[in-house]
Design a protein around this motif. Structure first.
Motif, PDB file in Angstrom:
ATOM      1  N   VAL A 130       0.854  -1.182   0.000  1.00  0.00           N
ATOM      2  CA  VAL A 130       0.000   0.000   0.000  1.00  0.00           C
ATOM      3  C   VAL A 130       0.888   1.230   0.000  1.00  0.00           C
ATOM      4  CG1 VAL A 130      -1.748   1.289   1.248  1.00  0.00           C
ATOM      5  CG2 VAL A 130      -1.846  -1.206   1.204  1.00  0.00           C
ATOM      6  N   SER A 131       0.691   2.094  -0.977  1.00  0.00           N
ATOM      7  CA  SER A 131       1.497   3.303  -1.054  1.00  0.00           C
ATOM      8  C   SER A 131       1.014   4.316  -0.021  1.00  0.00           C
ATOM      9  CB  SER A 131       1.408   3.907  -2.455  1.00  0.00           C
ATOM     10  OG  SER A 131       2.225   5.043  -2.551  1.00  0.00           O
ATOM     11  N   PRO A 132       1.923   4.979   0.678  1.00  0.00           N
ATOM     12  CA  PRO A 132       1.507   5.951   1.683  1.00  0.00           C
ATOM     13  C   PRO A 132       1.092   7.274   1.058  1.00  0.00           C
ATOM     14  CG  PRO A 132       3.884   5.894   1.544  1.00  0.00           C
ATOM     15  CD  PRO A 132       3.382   4.817   0.614  1.00  0.00           C
ATOM     16  N   PHE A 133       0.341   8.042   1.821  1.00  0.00           N
ATOM     17  CA  PHE A 133       0.096   9.430   1.460  1.00  0.00           C
ATOM     18  C   PHE A 133       1.302  10.256   1.914  1.00  0.00           C
ATOM     19  CE2 PHE A 133      -4.290   7.747   2.094  1.00  0.00           C
ATOM     20  CZ  PHE A 133      -4.746   7.942   0.799  1.00  0.00           C
ATOM     21  N   VAL A 134       1.417  11.471   1.371  1.00  0.00           N
ATOM     22  CA  VAL A 134       2.622  12.277   1.613  1.00  0.00           C
ATOM     23  C   VAL A 134       2.242  13.670   2.104  1.00  0.00           C
ATOM     24  CG1 VAL A 134       4.644  13.322   0.528  1.00  0.00           C
ATOM     25  CG2 VAL A 134       3.944  11.016  -0.131  1.00  0.00           C
ATOM     26  N   LEU A 139      11.256  20.750   6.613  1.00  0.00           N
ATOM     27  CA  LEU A 139      12.057  20.281   5.482  1.00  0.00           C
ATOM     28  C   LEU A 139      11.980  18.766   5.319  1.00  0.00           C
ATOM     29  CD1 LEU A 139      15.255  22.490   5.914  1.00  0.00           C
ATOM     30  CD2 LEU A 139      13.249  22.906   4.459  1.00  0.00           C
ATOM     31  N   SER A 140      11.108  18.131   6.077  1.00  0.00           N
ATOM     32  CA  SER A 140      10.966  16.680   5.981  1.00  0.00           C
ATOM     33  C   SER A 140       9.652  16.320   5.310  1.00  0.00           C
ATOM     34  CB  SER A 140      11.024  16.042   7.372  1.00  0.00           C
ATOM     35  OG  SER A 140       9.918  16.442   8.155  1.00  0.00           O
ATOM     36  N   ARG A 141       9.631  15.155   4.723  1.00  0.00           N
ATOM     37  CA  ARG A 141       8.426  14.666   4.049  1.00  0.00           C
ATOM     38  C   ARG A 141       7.941  13.417   4.757  1.00  0.00           C
ATOM     39  NH1 ARG A 141       8.152  15.417  -2.135  1.00  0.00           N
ATOM     40  NH2 ARG A 141       7.905  17.492  -1.278  1.00  0.00           N
ATOM     41  N   ASP A 142       6.759  13.507   5.359  1.00  0.00           N
ATOM     42  CA  ASP A 142       6.188  12.391   6.100  1.00  0.00           C
ATOM     43  C   ASP A 142       5.447  11.451   5.165  1.00  0.00           C
ATOM     44  OD1 ASP A 142       7.136  13.609   8.365  1.00  0.00           O
ATOM     45  OD2 ASP A 142       5.212  14.516   8.910  1.00  0.00           O
ATOM     46  N   ARG A 143       5.666  10.161   5.357  1.00  0.00           N
ATOM     47  CA  ARG A 143       4.935   9.130   4.628  1.00  0.00           C
ATOM     48  C   ARG A 143       3.864   8.592   5.565  1.00  0.00           C
ATOM     49  NH1 ARG A 143       7.643   7.050   0.216  1.00  0.00           N
ATOM     50  NH2 ARG A 143       7.005   4.909   0.658  1.00  0.00           N
ATOM     51  N   LEU A 198      -7.504  25.731   0.418  1.00  0.00           N
ATOM     52  CA  LEU A 198      -8.220  24.470   0.420  1.00  0.00           C
ATOM     53  C   LEU A 198      -7.252  23.308   0.627  1.00  0.00           C
ATOM     54  CD1 LEU A 198     -10.543  25.182  -2.642  1.00  0.00           C
ATOM     55  CD2 LEU A 198     -11.125  25.380  -0.212  1.00  0.00           C
ATOM     56  N   ASN A 199      -7.749  22.229   1.225  1.00  0.00           N
ATOM     57  CA  ASN A 199      -6.901  21.105   1.588  1.00  0.00           C
ATOM     58  C   ASN A 199      -7.268  19.840   0.819  1.00  0.00           C
ATOM     59  OD1 ASN A 199      -5.636  22.660   3.690  1.00  0.00           O
ATOM     60  ND2 ASN A 199      -7.465  22.307   4.942  1.00  0.00           N
ATOM     61  N   SER A 200      -6.263  18.996   0.598  1.00  0.00           N
ATOM     62  CA  SER A 200      -6.478  17.695  -0.026  1.00  0.00           C
ATOM     63  C   SER A 200      -6.345  16.613   1.038  1.00  0.00           C
ATOM     64  CB  SER A 200      -5.451  17.455  -1.140  1.00  0.00           C
ATOM     65  OG  SER A 200      -5.595  18.408  -2.176  1.00  0.00           O
ATOM     66  N   TYR A 201      -7.152  15.561   0.905  1.00  0.00           N
ATOM     67  CA  TYR A 201      -7.173  14.495   1.903  1.00  0.00           C
ATOM     68  C   TYR A 201      -7.093  13.124   1.239  1.00  0.00           C
ATOM     69  CZ  TYR A 201      -8.867  18.026   5.232  1.00  0.00           C
ATOM     70  OH  TYR A 201      -9.000  19.143   6.028  1.00  0.00           O
ATOM     71  N   GLY A 202      -6.278  12.261   1.818  1.00  0.00           N
ATOM     72  CA  GLY A 202      -6.291  10.862   1.448  1.00  0.00           C
ATOM     73  C   GLY A 202      -7.318  10.139   2.297  1.00  0.00           C
ATOM     74  N   VAL A 203      -8.153   9.336   1.662  1.00  0.00           N
ATOM     75  CA  VAL A 203      -9.247   8.651   2.346  1.00  0.00           C
ATOM     76  C   VAL A 203      -8.872   7.189   2.558  1.00  0.00           C
ATOM     77  CG1 VAL A 203     -11.689   8.026   2.257  1.00  0.00           C
ATOM     78  CG2 VAL A 203     -10.926  10.241   1.352  1.00  0.00           C
ATOM     79  N   CYS A 204      -8.783   6.791   3.813  1.00  0.00           N
ATOM     80  CA  CYS A 204      -8.297   5.451   4.139  1.00  0.00           C
ATOM     81  C   CYS A 204      -9.282   4.355   3.762  1.00  0.00           C
ATOM     82  CB  CYS A 204      -7.968   5.374   5.626  1.00  0.00           C
ATOM     83  SG  CYS A 204      -6.582   6.452   6.106  1.00  0.00           S
ATOM     84  N   SER A 205     -10.563   4.654   3.771  1.00  0.00           N
ATOM     85  CA  SER A 205     -11.572   3.633   3.479  1.00  0.00           C
ATOM     86  C   SER A 205     -11.828   3.460   1.990  1.00  0.00           C
ATOM     87  CB  SER A 205     -12.889   3.987   4.177  1.00  0.00           C
ATOM     88  OG  SER A 205     -13.335   5.276   3.769  1.00  0.00           O
ATOM     89  N   ALA A 206     -11.208   4.301   1.156  1.00  0.00           N
ATOM     90  CA  ALA A 206     -11.353   4.208  -0.302  1.00  0.00           C
ATOM     91  C   ALA A 206     -10.062   3.632  -0.875  1.00  0.00           C
ATOM     92  CB  ALA A 206     -11.632   5.578  -0.903  1.00  0.00           C
ATOM     93  N   ALA A 207     -10.177   2.577  -1.665  1.00  0.00           N
ATOM     94  CA  ALA A 207      -8.968   1.890  -2.138  1.00  0.00           C
ATOM     95  C   ALA A 207      -9.096   1.512  -3.607  1.00  0.00           C
ATOM     96  CB  ALA A 207      -8.713   0.639  -1.294  1.00  0.00           C
ATOM     97  N   MET A 208      -7.944   1.349  -4.240  1.00  0.00           N
ATOM     98  CA  MET A 208      -7.888   0.893  -5.621  1.00  0.00           C
ATOM     99  C   MET A 208      -6.546   0.194  -5.856  1.00  0.00           C
ATOM    100  SD  MET A 208      -7.152   4.451  -7.709  1.00  0.00           S
ATOM    101  CE  MET A 208      -5.601   5.341  -7.462  1.00  0.00           C
TER     102      MET A 208
END
Length: 299
Positions: A130-134, A139-143, A198-208
């Protein structure tokens, strides 16, 4: 939750027809309309459509040539507006959604605050993970991986495939930046939406299920996706074009920039064909720094 006012846009360019058929079969019951925007495939999509039962109620827009993913998305968005759709769902030809993906996305889109877009988490086919959201912090990038009790995570941007956006938001933020052609198109739009508040969100219950193409290279313990030399050109050039934009946060440029340096080294030293990559990466740097955009003339 009414998903019939969602207009799905699938961008194709020489697609794998089996995967495309599976995508359409899985997607069609979840939305009100499906449009395939074909970017000049060698395959005759319309002839294939006639022999596939699941494609009988799918509209196809043939662009006649490869105009890039951003143009394809914008053509689809304009078609959606003509049908008075309220939302657009962007999909790549090599993604296959779960049966409840669209419903889960829409549920979060209408309930989250100051939302620009919501996107599905995706299972990579190679390697199977499963690829993480970012999200960038300092200066750091959280996965960010979905854990127990996590419904949605705020992110810098979403990959275009599996991304649900309202037409009202597109009227505020604008459409996709066409001069990028491919790569960083979704990144630029997500950052632009954030610049608009405006903000973007990764939805954990939606998958592909999603394919990223060629097998990644593992260098210094890091897995880095590789493609053709031409795609490497677009990736490096477009990143540099974004770094020229004054409205993009400086810390994001720094966090992204050192990863770009690593990728450029990998592309030149470890990706085949080596000669073509040695030619394309310096050219990409030159064009990016000089502000040259658009489609490569020999593509």
């Amino acid at each position: 939750m009414n998903t019939k006012n969602i207009f799905a846009i699938i961008i194709t360019y020489n697609p794998d027809l089996k995967t495309l058929g599976e995508l359409v079969e899985r997607l069609r019951p979840q939305v009100g309309h499906v449009l395939i925007v074909d970017n000049g495939s060698d395959i005759d999509i319309q002839t294939w459509q006639c022999g596939a039962q699941d494609l009988q109620y799918v509209e196809i827009l043939k662009l006649g040539q490869n105009l890039g993913i951003a143009v394809g998305h914008n053509k689809g968005i304009q078609a959606a507006k003509r049908t008075n759709a309220r939302y657009v769902l962007l999909m790549d030809q090599d993604s296959v959604p779960e049966h409840n993906m669209v419903k889960e996305l829409l549920s979060k889109l209408v309930s989250l605050p100051n939302v620009a877009a919501v996107g599905a988490r995706y299972l990579l086919d190679r390697p199977t993970q499963v690829s993480p959201f970012v999200r960038t912090r300092g200066l750091s990038r959280d996965r960010l991986l979905c854990g127990a009790g996590t419904d949605a995570v705020q992110v810098d941007f979403l990959i275009s495939s599996g991304c649900l956006i309202s037409i009202a938001t597109l009227d505020i933020v604008g459409e996709m930046r066409e001069d990028l052609f491919i790569d960083y198109v979704d990144v630029e739009w997500g950052l632009r939406a954030n610049h608009c508040g405006l903000n973007s969100y990764g939805v954990c219950s939606a998958a592909m299920r999603h394919s990223l193409g060629d097998a990644p290279q593992t260098v210094f313990g890091k897995s880095i996706g590789t493609h053709s030399p031409l795609r490497h050109y677009y990736y490096v050039r477009n990143a540099l074009l974004l770094y020229r934009e004054s409205w993009i946060p400086f810390n994001w440029k720094v966090a992204d920039g050192w990863r770009l340096c690593l990728r450029a080294i990998v592309y030149m030293l470890f990706s085949k064909p080596h000669r073509a990559n040695f030619r394309m990466i310096p050219l990409a740097i030159l064009h990016g720094l000089s502000g040259r955009s658009g489609k490569m003339s020999d593509d």
